[in-house]
Scaffold this active site. Structure first.
Site, mmCIF file in Angstrom:
data_model
loop_
_atom_site.group_PDB
_atom_site.id
_atom_site.type_symbol
_atom_site.label_atom_id
_atom_site.label_comp_id
_atom_site.label_asym_id
_atom_site.label_seq_id
_atom_site.Cartn_x
_atom_site.Cartn_y
_atom_site.Cartn_z
ATOM 1 N N GLN A 113 54.294 44.521 41.292
ATOM 2 C CA GLN A 113 52.909 44.017 41.264
ATOM 3 C C GLN A 113 52.965 42.481 41.199
ATOM 4 O OE1 GLN A 113 48.974 44.042 38.416
ATOM 5 N NE2 GLN A 113 50.085 45.964 38.550
ATOM 6 N N GLY B 47 39.712 43.551 41.047
ATOM 7 C CA GLY B 47 39.081 43.454 39.734
ATOM 8 C C GLY B 47 37.601 43.778 39.849
ATOM 9 N N LYS C 118 30.768 34.161 45.972
ATOM 10 C CA LYS C 118 29.636 34.134 45.035
ATOM 11 C C LYS C 118 29.838 33.103 43.933
ATOM 12 C CE LYS C 118 28.632 38.754 46.427
ATOM 13 N NZ LYS C 118 29.082 40.109 46.265
ATOM 14 N N TYR D 48 45.010 43.755 27.987
ATOM 15 C CA TYR D 48 43.653 43.469 28.474
ATOM 16 C C TYR D 48 42.633 43.838 27.385
ATOM 17 C CZ TYR D 48 45.906 43.306 33.119
ATOM 18 O OH TYR D 48 46.719 43.024 34.196
ATOM 19 N N ASP E 261 44.409 50.255 37.599
ATOM 20 C CA ASP E 261 45.466 49.439 36.988
ATOM 21 C C ASP E 261 44.919 48.789 35.719
ATOM 22 O OD1 ASP E 261 48.146 47.950 37.254
ATOM 23 O OD2 ASP E 261 46.712 46.332 36.936
ATOM 24 N N ARG F 294 33.859 44.790 37.599
ATOM 25 C CA ARG F 294 33.150 44.871 36.319
ATOM 26 C C ARG F 294 31.865 45.667 36.412
ATOM 27 N NH1 ARG F 294 33.437 38.782 33.988
ATOM 28 N NH2 ARG F 294 33.147 39.998 32.121
ATOM 29 N N TRP G 117 41.383 44.568 34.257
ATOM 30 C CA TRP G 117 41.624 43.440 33.339
ATOM 31 C C TRP G 117 40.308 42.986 32.679
ATOM 32 C CZ3 TRP G 117 43.623 38.009 35.397
ATOM 33 C CH2 TRP G 117 43.765 37.122 34.311
HETATM 34 N N1 LIG Z 1 50.359 41.975 36.633
HETATM 35 C C1 LIG Z 1 49.729 40.886 36.303
HETATM 36 O O1 LIG Z 1 50.297 39.954 35.726
HETATM 37 C C2 LIG Z 1 48.283 40.775 36.663
HETATM 38 C C3 LIG Z 1 47.643 39.522 36.618
HETATM 39 C C4 LIG Z 1 46.321 39.446 37.035
HETATM 40 C C5 LIG Z 1 45.645 40.601 37.460
HETATM 41 N N2 LIG Z 1 46.298 41.799 37.449
HETATM 42 C C6 LIG Z 1 45.611 43.050 37.903
HETATM 43 O O2 LIG Z 1 44.918 42.802 39.115
HETATM 44 C C7 LIG Z 1 43.527 43.108 38.957
HETATM 45 C C8 LIG Z 1 42.678 42.226 39.852
HETATM 46 O O3 LIG Z 1 42.886 40.871 39.603
HETATM 47 P P1 LIG Z 1 41.730 39.941 39.028
HETATM 48 O O4 LIG Z 1 40.893 40.751 38.143
HETATM 49 O O5 LIG Z 1 42.414 38.731 38.568
HETATM 50 O O6 LIG Z 1 40.937 39.419 40.221
HETATM 51 P P2 LIG Z 1 40.245 39.660 41.601
HETATM 52 O O7 LIG Z 1 40.262 41.045 42.074
HETATM 53 O O8 LIG Z 1 40.848 38.613 42.411
HETATM 54 O O9 LIG Z 1 38.752 39.249 41.154
HETATM 55 C C9 LIG Z 1 38.030 40.095 40.311
HETATM 56 C C10 LIG Z 1 36.728 39.464 39.844
HETATM 57 O O10 LIG Z 1 35.903 39.109 40.931
HETATM 58 C C11 LIG Z 1 34.537 39.364 40.620
HETATM 59 N N3 LIG Z 1 34.070 40.341 41.612
HETATM 60 C C12 LIG Z 1 34.586 41.561 41.913
HETATM 61 N N4 LIG Z 1 33.906 42.147 42.909
HETATM 62 C C13 LIG Z 1 32.940 41.297 43.269
HETATM 63 C C14 LIG Z 1 31.936 41.327 44.219
HETATM 64 N N5 LIG Z 1 31.769 42.380 45.036
HETATM 65 N N6 LIG Z 1 31.095 40.256 44.314
HETATM 66 C C15 LIG Z 1 31.251 39.187 43.499
HETATM 67 N N7 LIG Z 1 32.201 39.092 42.567
HETATM 68 C C16 LIG Z 1 33.038 40.150 42.439
HETATM 69 C C17 LIG Z 1 34.499 39.926 39.211
HETATM 70 O O11 LIG Z 1 34.313 38.869 38.260
HETATM 71 P P3 LIG Z 1 32.873 38.200 37.972
HETATM 72 O O12 LIG Z 1 31.835 39.222 38.283
HETATM 73 O O13 LIG Z 1 32.945 37.799 36.549
HETATM 74 O O14 LIG Z 1 32.866 36.993 38.861
HETATM 75 C C18 LIG Z 1 35.921 40.458 39.044
HETATM 76 O O15 LIG Z 1 36.328 40.552 37.725
HETATM 77 C C19 LIG Z 1 43.296 42.940 37.437
HETATM 78 O O16 LIG Z 1 42.125 43.614 37.011
HETATM 79 C C20 LIG Z 1 44.570 43.540 36.900
HETATM 80 O O17 LIG Z 1 44.496 44.945 36.931
HETATM 81 C C21 LIG Z 1 47.590 41.885 37.068
#
Ligand SMILES: NC(=O)c1ccc[n+]([C@@H]2O[C@H](COP(=O)([O-])OP(=O)(O)OC[C@H]3O[C@@H](n4cnc5c(N)ncnc54)[C@H](OP(=O)(O)O)[C@@H]3O)[C@@H](O)[C@H]2O)c1
Length: 326
Positions: free
Chosen positions: A178, A284, A217, A61, A56, A286, A21
């Site tokens: 999902q 998620g 963090k 996105y 995913d 980056r 995303w």
């Molecule tokens: N189906 C749906 O409606 C839906 C909705 C939401 C998400 N999704 C899917 O689920 C995936 C994951 O959800 P999400 O992106 O919301 O959130 P998440 O996995 O809960 O958090 C991801 C964010 O955390 C930070 N991060 C990741 N690894 C880290 C680390 N080791 N240390 C510190 N910060 C870290 C990054 O942002 P920063 O570095 O900017 O802090 C990253 O973008 C999405 O990419 C998407 O594919 C689907």
């Protein structure tokens, strides 16, 4: 990395999946601020290096950008990685996003995803949102048509409730659901996870680290400085009065993680993966350093005592939030 079978399919997903995303950047309604495509591609390759075998993404996105970056990253290695994308959120020439579950719209979306991903098949194709509700059967039939033509391997859904799953299942088996699932969003535990277990539907959990809040963090200062083009600047999780309660809970989670020699992000993921219904946690990512850290969660099984301590903390957080808004 450990894999789990996705429902009744022959897909075996690594328990940590790559969530793409944030690779869409900041230039649209649900953006994550500035993102460098070179970091994104390095992050995907870094994930594959540590055993992640699936990605995913979704057309919405970055309005095509995330899928394009994923397509570039998997050039020459397409056979080594499973790709999941989605349909139903479309946009107009001004970037205004709307929902469509009409057959023709979905077939068109699938063609556009295939082009952006530079591939001729999608492993897992998911209806992103069940809206408008009256069109979900039409959409599901369109996914079955795409499967029959070989453009997708498995039809799946996202954000569906049990009733909606009941509605589409007789037309064709649902490969996976999902849903959102994290320590700060536990509602699927009551009905959805048992439903998926009983019906052999895979579960790929999204936002397992609550958009980064559960990585340990984040601070009040960092939350306050989130740029306007990062949707988290508008999220209740990252704003008062919830933010202070969330950060206090994360601090306690950090102590638990550290005393076990792990990080808070790893604890957040291991906690999601403790449920046998969950096939994979879509993490998620980056930057490559991030997935290097989070991938290690795949090898951590939480013991009962730790799980109970966490339940108490999470119940307490929910009570404090309920009281803060009453
Ligand atoms: N189906 C749906 O409606 C839906 C909705 C939401 C998400 N999704 C899917 O689920 C995936 C994951 O959800 P999400 O992106 O919301 O959130 P998440 O996995 O809960 O958090 C991801 C964010 O955390 C930070 N991060 C990741 N690894 C880290 C680390 N080791 N240390 C510190 N910060 C870290 C990054 O942002 P920063 O570095 O900017 O802090 C990253 O973008 C999405 O990419 C998407 O594919 C689907």
């Amino acid at each position: 990395m450990q894999t789990r079978q996705l429902g009744k399919t022959d897909l075996h997903l690594s328990v940590i999946g790559f969530g793409a995303w944030a690779l869409g950047g900041g230039d649209y309604e649900f953006g994550w601020g500035t993102q460098d495509d070179r970091d994104s591609i390095r992050a995907i390759h870094g994930a594959l290096d540590v055993g992640v075998n699936w990605i995913d993404t979704a057309p919405v996105y970055g309005l095509g950008r995330s899928e394009e970056v994923v397509g570039r990253a998997v050039q020459g290695i397409r056979g080594e990685v499973l790709i999941a994308t989605k349909c139903s959120l479309v946009w107009d020439g001004d970037g205004k996003i709307s929902n469509s579950l009409k057959r023709d719209s979905i077939v068109r979306e699938a063609e556009e995803s295939l082009r952006r991903l530079q591939t001729d098949y999608i492993d897992l194709y998911q209806i992103h949102w069940p809206a408008p509700d009256e069109d979900i059967e039409e959409a599901w039939e369109a996914l079955v048509e795409l499967k029959e033509s070989g453009k997708i391997r498995y039809p799946a859904v996202s954000n569906f409730n049990a009733e909606q799953l009941d509605q589409v299942s007789p037309i064709h088996a649902v490969a996976s659901l999902q849903p959102p699932y994290s320590m700060f969003r536990r509602d699927v535990e009551a009905e959805i996870l048992p439903y998926c277990r009983d019906n052999s539907i895979g579960v790929v959990a999204y936002s397992p680290m609550q958009n980064g809040l559960l990585t340990g963090k984040f601070s009040a200062e960092r939350a306050a400085e989130l740029p306007e083009d990062d949707f988290r600047s508008r999220s209740p999780y990252f704003n008062s009065p919830q933010l202070e309660i969330n950060l206090a809970t994360v601090e306690k989670l950090q102590e638990i993680a550290q005393s076990a020699g792990h990080t808070t992000a790893q604890l957040a993921l291991a906690w999601v993966l403790r449920r046998s219904e969950v096939t994979s946690a879509i993490t998620g990512t980056r930057k490559p350093e991030q997935i290097k850290e989070t991938a290690a969660a795949a090898d951590w099984t939480l013991d009962t005592e730790t799980i109970e301590t966490i339940t108490t903390l999470l119940d307490d957080r929910e009570n404090r939030i309920a009281n803060s808004s009453s």
